[in-house]
Design a protein around this motif. Structure first.
Motif, PDB file in Angstrom:
ATOM      1  N   LYS A 168       5.396  -0.126   6.888  1.00  0.00           N
ATOM      2  CA  LYS A 168       4.119   0.136   6.408  1.00  0.00           C
ATOM      3  C   LYS A 168       3.563   1.518   7.421  1.00  0.00           C
ATOM      4  O   LYS A 168       3.948   1.469   8.495  1.00  0.00           O
ATOM      5  N   SER A 169       3.151   2.405   6.811  1.00  0.00           N
ATOM      6  CA  SER A 169       2.371   3.464   7.643  1.00  0.00           C
ATOM      7  C   SER A 169       1.061   3.153   8.419  1.00  0.00           C
ATOM      8  O   SER A 169       0.663   1.887   7.906  1.00  0.00           O
ATOM      9  N   THR A 170       0.696   3.681   9.437  1.00  0.00           N
ATOM     10  CA  THR A 170      -0.313   3.276  10.334  1.00  0.00           C
ATOM     11  C   THR A 170      -1.629   3.056   9.244  1.00  0.00           C
ATOM     12  O   THR A 170      -2.354   2.165   8.992  1.00  0.00           O
ATOM     13  N   LEU A 171      -1.857   4.101   8.569  1.00  0.00           N
ATOM     14  CA  LEU A 171      -2.861   4.418   7.683  1.00  0.00           C
ATOM     15  C   LEU A 171      -2.913   3.391   6.530  1.00  0.00           C
ATOM     16  O   LEU A 171      -3.695   2.788   6.033  1.00  0.00           O
ATOM     17  N   LEU A 185      -1.848   0.253   6.744  1.00  0.00           N
ATOM     18  CA  LEU A 185      -2.239  -0.863   7.618  1.00  0.00           C
ATOM     19  C   LEU A 185      -3.450  -1.259   7.839  1.00  0.00           C
ATOM     20  O   LEU A 185      -4.012  -2.124   7.832  1.00  0.00           O
ATOM     21  N   VAL A 186      -4.259  -0.086   8.181  1.00  0.00           N
ATOM     22  CA  VAL A 186      -5.646  -0.178   8.710  1.00  0.00           C
ATOM     23  C   VAL A 186      -6.738   0.106   7.678  1.00  0.00           C
ATOM     24  O   VAL A 186      -7.984  -0.383   7.714  1.00  0.00           O
ATOM     25  N   ASN A 187      -6.415   0.593   6.243  1.00  0.00           N
ATOM     26  CA  ASN A 187      -7.119   0.805   5.203  1.00  0.00           C
ATOM     27  C   ASN A 187      -7.395  -0.608   4.492  1.00  0.00           C
ATOM     28  O   ASN A 187      -6.582  -1.390   4.161  1.00  0.00           O
ATOM     29  N   THR A 188      -8.852  -0.977   4.659  1.00  0.00           N
ATOM     30  CA  THR A 188      -9.126  -2.220   4.099  1.00  0.00           C
ATOM     31  C   THR A 188      -9.178  -2.531   2.466  1.00  0.00           C
ATOM     32  O   THR A 188      -9.084  -3.387   2.084  1.00  0.00           O
ATOM     33  N   LYS A 189      -9.081  -1.284   1.941  1.00  0.00           N
ATOM     34  CA  LYS A 189      -9.038  -1.399   0.657  1.00  0.00           C
ATOM     35  C   LYS A 189      -7.588  -1.534  -0.011  1.00  0.00           C
ATOM     36  O   LYS A 189      -7.493  -1.959  -1.439  1.00  0.00           O
ATOM     37  N   ASN A 190      -6.506  -1.466   0.682  1.00  0.00           N
ATOM     38  CA  ASN A 190      -5.346  -1.725   0.456  1.00  0.00           C
ATOM     39  C   ASN A 190      -4.925  -3.120   0.170  1.00  0.00           C
ATOM     40  O   ASN A 190      -5.326  -4.023   1.039  1.00  0.00           O
ATOM     41  N   PRO A 226       4.507   5.179   0.292  1.00  0.00           N
ATOM     42  CA  PRO A 226       5.757   4.811   0.355  1.00  0.00           C
ATOM     43  C   PRO A 226       6.092   4.166   1.770  1.00  0.00           C
ATOM     44  O   PRO A 226       5.686   4.589   2.821  1.00  0.00           O
ATOM     45  N   PRO A 227       7.183   3.429   1.861  1.00  0.00           N
ATOM     46  CA  PRO A 227       7.686   2.917   3.117  1.00  0.00           C
ATOM     47  C   PRO A 227       8.259   3.949   4.183  1.00  0.00           C
ATOM     48  O   PRO A 227       8.674   4.925   3.629  1.00  0.00           O
ATOM     49  N   THR A 228       8.066   3.738   5.312  1.00  0.00           N
ATOM     50  CA  THR A 228       8.228   4.807   6.510  1.00  0.00           C
ATOM     51  C   THR A 228       9.023   4.024   7.438  1.00  0.00           C
ATOM     52  O   THR A 228       9.054   2.823   7.793  1.00  0.00           O
ATOM     53  N   LEU A 229       9.678   4.909   8.393  1.00  0.00           N
ATOM     54  CA  LEU A 229      10.371   4.380   9.599  1.00  0.00           C
ATOM     55  C   LEU A 229       9.678   4.734  10.814  1.00  0.00           C
ATOM     56  O   LEU A 229       9.976   4.552  11.896  1.00  0.00           O
ATOM     57  N   GLU A 230       8.403   5.091  10.602  1.00  0.00           N
ATOM     58  CA  GLU A 230       7.545   5.707  11.741  1.00  0.00           C
ATOM     59  C   GLU A 230       7.359   4.497  12.836  1.00  0.00           C
ATOM     60  O   GLU A 230       7.604   4.789  13.886  1.00  0.00           O
ATOM     61  N   ASN A 231       7.121   3.351  12.355  1.00  0.00           N
ATOM     62  CA  ASN A 231       6.790   2.269  13.494  1.00  0.00           C
ATOM     63  C   ASN A 231       7.943   1.807  14.142  1.00  0.00           C
ATOM     64  O   ASN A 231       8.029   1.728  15.511  1.00  0.00           O
ATOM     65  N   LEU A 232       9.295   2.209  13.744  1.00  0.00           N
ATOM     66  CA  LEU A 232      10.305   1.981  14.143  1.00  0.00           C
ATOM     67  C   LEU A 232      10.859   3.092  15.215  1.00  0.00           C
ATOM     68  O   LEU A 232      11.257   3.028  16.333  1.00  0.00           O
TER      69      LEU A 232
END
Length: 101
Positions: A41-44, A46-51, A59-65
């Protein structure tokens, strides 16, 4: 101890055992599912409480890895540990040498 002898009691016992086992498997597998889904998941997202936290809202991302492996010192610390130089590093510096080392 008497066991269930009629077919209805046997099926009830089997279903009960199955439900207990299914609940245990779900309870123990959920943390692995949670780690897997939050990895991509993207950082946004993860932190958006409405999701919905259980689904991919973006869309899935490899940003965290990329951050994990290329933008911090975790791989270097792992190599130091494997080489035998990092086994006492930061803990004893912070704890003040708790065992006199």
């Amino acid at each position: 101890m008497r066991y269930a002898t009629t077919p209805a009691k046997r099926w009830g016992t089997r279903i009960g055992h199955f439900l207990i086992l299914a609940a245990f498997v779900a309870f123990t597998a959920f943390p692995f599912y949670w780690m897997l889904i939050t990895t991509f998941k993207s950082t946004l997202d993860l932190v958006n409480t409405k999701n919905n936290p259980f689904l991919f809202n973006a869309p899935p991302t490899l940003e965290n890895l990329q951050v994990l492996f290329f933008q911090n010192a975790i791989p270097a610390m792992g190599l130091e540990y494997l080489a035998g130089r990092g086994d006492r590093g930061g803990y004893y510096a912070v704890a003040g040498g708790a065992r006199g080392l």
